[in-house]
Design a protein around this motif. Structure first.
Motif, PDB file in Angstrom:
ATOM      1  N   ASP A 102       0.843  -1.182   0.000  1.00 20.34           N
ATOM      2  CA  ASP A 102       0.000   0.000   0.000  1.00 20.34           C
ATOM      3  C   ASP A 102       0.886   1.242   0.000  1.00 20.34           C
ATOM      4  OD1 ASP A 102      -2.368   1.433   0.015  1.00 20.34           O
ATOM      5  OD2 ASP A 102      -2.307   1.644   2.195  1.00 20.34           O
ATOM      6  N   ARG A 103       0.673   2.106  -0.956  1.00 24.53           N
ATOM      7  CA  ARG A 103       1.450   3.329  -1.087  1.00 24.53           C
ATOM      8  C   ARG A 103       0.464   4.487  -1.234  1.00 24.53           C
ATOM      9  NH1 ARG A 103       6.355   3.250  -5.147  1.00 24.53           N
ATOM     10  NH2 ARG A 103       7.701   3.752  -3.439  1.00 24.53           N
ATOM     11  N   PRO A 104       0.250   5.239  -0.162  1.00 26.11           N
ATOM     12  CA  PRO A 104      -0.784   6.280  -0.197  1.00 26.11           C
ATOM     13  C   PRO A 104      -0.564   7.348  -1.271  1.00 26.11           C
ATOM     14  CG  PRO A 104       0.158   6.060   2.015  1.00 26.11           C
ATOM     15  CD  PRO A 104       0.924   5.157   1.119  1.00 26.11           C
ATOM     16  N   ASN A 105       0.659   7.594  -1.670  1.00 26.84           N
ATOM     17  CA  ASN A 105       0.935   8.685  -2.612  1.00 26.84           C
ATOM     18  C   ASN A 105       1.104   8.213  -4.056  1.00 26.84           C
ATOM     19  OD1 ASN A 105       3.375   7.373  -2.242  1.00 26.84           O
ATOM     20  ND2 ASN A 105       4.583   9.262  -2.275  1.00 26.84           N
ATOM     21  N   TRP A 106       0.566   7.067  -4.413  1.00 27.91           N
ATOM     22  CA  TRP A 106       0.801   6.539  -5.757  1.00 27.91           C
ATOM     23  C   TRP A 106       0.223   7.427  -6.856  1.00 27.91           C
ATOM     24  CZ3 TRP A 106      -3.103   4.975  -9.029  1.00 27.91           C
ATOM     25  CH2 TRP A 106      -4.353   4.720  -8.469  1.00 27.91           C
ATOM     26  N   VAL A 107      -0.901   8.084  -6.609  1.00 27.13           N
ATOM     27  CA  VAL A 107      -1.480   8.966  -7.635  1.00 27.13           C
ATOM     28  C   VAL A 107      -0.547  10.153  -7.886  1.00 27.13           C
ATOM     29  CG1 VAL A 107      -3.416  10.490  -8.206  1.00 27.13           C
ATOM     30  CG2 VAL A 107      -3.853   8.262  -7.160  1.00 27.13           C
ATOM     31  N   GLU A 108      -0.014  10.738  -6.807  1.00 26.78           N
ATOM     32  CA  GLU A 108       0.909  11.869  -6.953  1.00 26.78           C
ATOM     33  C   GLU A 108       2.187  11.441  -7.675  1.00 26.78           C
ATOM     34  OE1 GLU A 108      -0.469  11.034  -3.942  1.00 26.78           O
ATOM     35  OE2 GLU A 108      -1.894  12.675  -3.711  1.00 26.78           O
ATOM     36  N   GLY A 116       0.682  14.878 -17.671  1.00 29.86           N
ATOM     37  CA  GLY A 116      -0.191  14.921 -18.840  1.00 29.86           C
ATOM     38  C   GLY A 116      -0.946  13.626 -19.089  1.00 29.86           C
ATOM     39  N   ARG A 117      -0.602  12.566 -18.396  1.00 32.43           N
ATOM     40  CA  ARG A 117      -1.316  11.292 -18.538  1.00 32.43           C
ATOM     41  C   ARG A 117      -2.280  11.141 -17.363  1.00 32.43           C
ATOM     42  NH1 ARG A 117       0.642   7.682 -22.221  1.00 32.43           N
ATOM     43  NH2 ARG A 117      -0.582   6.040 -21.282  1.00 32.43           N
ATOM     44  N   ALA A 118      -3.386  10.534 -17.617  1.00 30.30           N
ATOM     45  CA  ALA A 118      -4.309  10.233 -16.523  1.00 30.30           C
ATOM     46  C   ALA A 118      -3.654   9.178 -15.636  1.00 30.30           C
ATOM     47  CB  ALA A 118      -5.622   9.699 -17.074  1.00 30.30           C
ATOM     48  N   PRO A 119      -3.791   9.305 -14.319  1.00 34.38           N
ATOM     49  CA  PRO A 119      -3.186   8.300 -13.445  1.00 34.38           C
ATOM     50  C   PRO A 119      -3.849   6.930 -13.653  1.00 34.38           C
ATOM     51  CG  PRO A 119      -4.478   9.865 -12.151  1.00 34.38           C
ATOM     52  CD  PRO A 119      -4.480  10.344 -13.566  1.00 34.38           C
ATOM     53  N   PRO A 120      -3.135   5.854 -13.364  1.00 30.31           N
ATOM     54  CA  PRO A 120      -3.722   4.519 -13.496  1.00 30.31           C
ATOM     55  C   PRO A 120      -4.956   4.378 -12.619  1.00 30.31           C
ATOM     56  CG  PRO A 120      -1.362   4.400 -13.060  1.00 30.31           C
ATOM     57  CD  PRO A 120      -1.764   5.821 -12.890  1.00 30.31           C
ATOM     58  N   LYS A 121      -5.792   3.393 -12.947  1.00 33.06           N
ATOM     59  CA  LYS A 121      -7.059   3.200 -12.240  1.00 33.06           C
ATOM     60  C   LYS A 121      -6.880   2.668 -10.824  1.00 33.06           C
ATOM     61  CE  LYS A 121      -9.447   2.238 -16.536  1.00 33.06           C
ATOM     62  NZ  LYS A 121     -10.101   1.217 -17.344  1.00 33.06           N
ATOM     63  N   ASP A 122      -5.800   1.958 -10.576  1.00 33.60           N
ATOM     64  CA  ASP A 122      -5.595   1.384  -9.247  1.00 33.60           C
ATOM     65  C   ASP A 122      -4.091   1.192  -9.001  1.00 33.60           C
ATOM     66  OD1 ASP A 122      -4.793  -1.216 -10.366  1.00 33.60           O
ATOM     67  OD2 ASP A 122      -6.918  -1.510 -10.773  1.00 33.60           O
ATOM     68  N   GLN A 123      -3.744   0.806  -7.771  1.00 34.54           N
ATOM     69  CA  GLN A 123      -2.329   0.657  -7.398  1.00 34.54           C
ATOM     70  C   GLN A 123      -1.626  -0.448  -8.172  1.00 34.54           C
ATOM     71  OE1 GLN A 123      -0.501   1.416  -3.412  1.00 34.54           O
ATOM     72  NE2 GLN A 123      -2.615   1.000  -2.775  1.00 34.54           N
ATOM     73  N   THR A 124      -2.320  -1.532  -8.482  1.00 29.53           N
ATOM     74  CA  THR A 124      -1.682  -2.619  -9.223  1.00 29.53           C
ATOM     75  C   THR A 124      -1.258  -2.135 -10.603  1.00 29.53           C
ATOM     76  OG1 THR A 124      -3.012  -4.231  -8.011  1.00 29.53           O
ATOM     77  CG2 THR A 124      -1.925  -4.996 -10.013  1.00 29.53           C
ATOM     78  N   HIS A 155      -4.850  -3.632 -20.158  1.00 31.95           N
ATOM     79  CA  HIS A 155      -4.603  -5.011 -19.761  1.00 31.95           C
ATOM     80  C   HIS A 155      -5.150  -5.250 -18.361  1.00 31.95           C
ATOM     81  CE1 HIS A 155      -2.566  -8.680 -18.609  1.00 31.95           C
ATOM     82  NE2 HIS A 155      -2.500  -8.913 -19.892  1.00 31.95           N
ATOM     83  N   CYS A 156      -5.906  -6.289 -18.217  1.00 28.97           N
ATOM     84  CA  CYS A 156      -6.532  -6.576 -16.920  1.00 28.97           C
ATOM     85  C   CYS A 156      -5.503  -7.204 -15.985  1.00 28.97           C
ATOM     86  CB  CYS A 156      -7.711  -7.513 -17.115  1.00 28.97           C
ATOM     87  SG  CYS A 156      -8.537  -7.917 -15.580  1.00 28.97           S
ATOM     88  N   VAL A 157      -5.247  -6.537 -14.875  1.00 26.23           N
ATOM     89  CA  VAL A 157      -4.316  -7.056 -13.872  1.00 26.23           C
ATOM     90  C   VAL A 157      -5.013  -7.175 -12.521  1.00 26.23           C
ATOM     91  CG1 VAL A 157      -2.200  -6.274 -14.992  1.00 26.23           C
ATOM     92  CG2 VAL A 157      -3.423  -4.733 -13.467  1.00 26.23           C
ATOM     93  N   GLN A 158      -6.303  -7.471 -12.565  1.00 16.89           N
ATOM     94  CA  GLN A 158      -7.049  -7.535 -11.319  1.00 16.89           C
ATOM     95  C   GLN A 158      -6.694  -8.752 -10.480  1.00 16.89           C
ATOM     96  OE1 GLN A 158     -11.121  -7.197 -12.426  1.00 16.89           O
ATOM     97  NE2 GLN A 158     -10.907  -5.106 -13.133  1.00 16.89           N
ATOM     98  N   THR A 159      -6.266  -9.827 -11.108  1.00 12.41           N
ATOM     99  CA  THR A 159      -5.876 -11.007 -10.343  1.00 12.41           C
ATOM    100  C   THR A 159      -4.383 -11.211 -10.478  1.00 12.41           C
ATOM    101  OG1 THR A 159      -6.332 -12.443 -12.234  1.00 12.41           O
ATOM    102  CG2 THR A 159      -8.109 -12.133 -10.654  1.00 12.41           C
ATOM    103  N   ALA A 160      -3.764 -11.562  -9.376  1.00 11.89           N
ATOM    104  CA  ALA A 160      -2.315 -11.804  -9.396  1.00 11.89           C
ATOM    105  C   ALA A 160      -2.036 -13.097 -10.150  1.00 11.89           C
ATOM    106  CB  ALA A 160      -1.786 -11.891  -7.981  1.00 11.89           C
ATOM    107  N   THR A 161      -1.029 -13.070 -10.970  1.00 12.38           N
ATOM    108  CA  THR A 161      -0.636 -14.249 -11.735  1.00 12.38           C
ATOM    109  C   THR A 161       0.871 -14.245 -11.875  1.00 12.38           C
ATOM    110  OG1 THR A 161      -0.815 -15.405 -13.837  1.00 12.38           O
ATOM    111  CG2 THR A 161      -1.006 -13.026 -13.923  1.00 12.38           C
ATOM    112  N   SER A 162       1.441 -15.410 -11.973  1.00  8.51           N
ATOM    113  CA  SER A 162       2.889 -15.473 -12.178  1.00  8.51           C
ATOM    114  C   SER A 162       3.214 -15.684 -13.649  1.00  8.51           C
ATOM    115  CB  SER A 162       3.490 -16.590 -11.323  1.00  8.51           C
ATOM    116  OG  SER A 162       2.896 -17.825 -11.666  1.00  8.51           O
ATOM    117  N   ASP A 163       2.206 -15.621 -14.528  1.00  6.73           N
ATOM    118  CA  ASP A 163       2.437 -15.762 -15.966  1.00  6.73           C
ATOM    119  C   ASP A 163       2.987 -14.458 -16.536  1.00  6.73           C
ATOM    120  OD1 ASP A 163       1.412 -18.338 -15.893  1.00  6.73           O
ATOM    121  OD2 ASP A 163      -0.622 -17.675 -16.394  1.00  6.73           O
ATOM    122  N   TRP A 164       3.923 -14.582 -17.451  1.00  6.38           N
ATOM    123  CA  TRP A 164       4.481 -13.412 -18.106  1.00  6.38           C
ATOM    124  C   TRP A 164       3.569 -12.986 -19.249  1.00  6.38           C
ATOM    125  CZ3 TRP A 164       8.688 -10.499 -16.889  1.00  6.38           C
ATOM    126  CH2 TRP A 164       9.539 -10.998 -15.896  1.00  6.38           C
TER     127      TRP A 164
END
Length: 191
Positions: A102-108, A116-124, A155-164
């Motif tokens: 958890d990194r509270p300042n990830w948006v900043e 100039g880019r929109a911040p990512p939708k979530d921390q992952t 790209h959907c990264v909602q679930t953790a995976t060890s696949d490249w």
């Protein structure tokens, strides 16, 4: 850990988790560097032509192995108790590893790193883009990061995976892997 062969089999990635890590920062850095160099040695040990290769000093430019007219580009990353290396036959390579926490300042951080880019939708997604950006910087391709970011944004990264996951954008090859603890990315600039 087992070496991963990526990017059209032209790049080897090895990672290790340190069993014990000293609290003293300089000792920790020394152990991380020793582990990274051991991983690099392991990556080339099965290659007869590389047994007597010399490792260039990274302050002089890209980290490279040179042996009998053959170049292997290398990159090292370490974060917390993890170390990773990438070794490429096809051109400059950059690797980055981040611990998912958890990194509270990830948006900043995202706004400063990619104005100039929109911040990512979530921390992952932030960690995915952050590792890809760092890998681009390490292989001298930071100006081409936007093309990779655009290709991986959905790209959907909602679930953790060890696949490249591998891709190609802006003349660069990239790969990333997200598991329960870390995000790892590799970017290669083929020659």
């Amino acid at each position: 850990m087992k070496p991963q062969l990526l990017l059209g089999q032209s790049c080897v990635v090895l990672t290790a988790k340190l069993e014990k890590e000293p609290r003293n920062r300089s000792q920790r850095r020394a152990i991380q560097s020793q582990t990274a160099r051991a991983l690099l040695a392991e990556a080339v040990q099965d290659r007869d032509e590389m047994r007597h290769a010399t490792l260039s000093d990274p302050r002089d430019g890209p980290l490279t192995y040179v042996a009998e007219n053959m170049w292997l580009w290398a990159s090292i990353t370490h974060r917390g108790g993890f170390v990773g290396v990438a070794l490429s036959e096809a051109g400059q390579v950059g690797v980055d590893l981040e611990i998912l926490q958890d990194r509270p300042n990830w948006v900043e951080l995202a706004q400063v790193a990619w104005p100039g880019r929109a911040p990512p939708k979530d921390q992952t997604r932030f960690y995915l883009l952050w590792t890809l950006w760092e890998a681009c910087v390490k292989c001298g391709a930071q100006n081409q990061f936007a093309e990779i970011a655009d290709k991986t944004a959905d790209h959907c990264v909602q679930t953790a995976t060890s696949d490249w996951v591998e891709g190609f954008a802006g003349g660069l090859r990239y790969a990333f892997c997200i598991d329960a603890q870390t995000a790892l990315a590799v970017v290669q600039r083929p020659v």
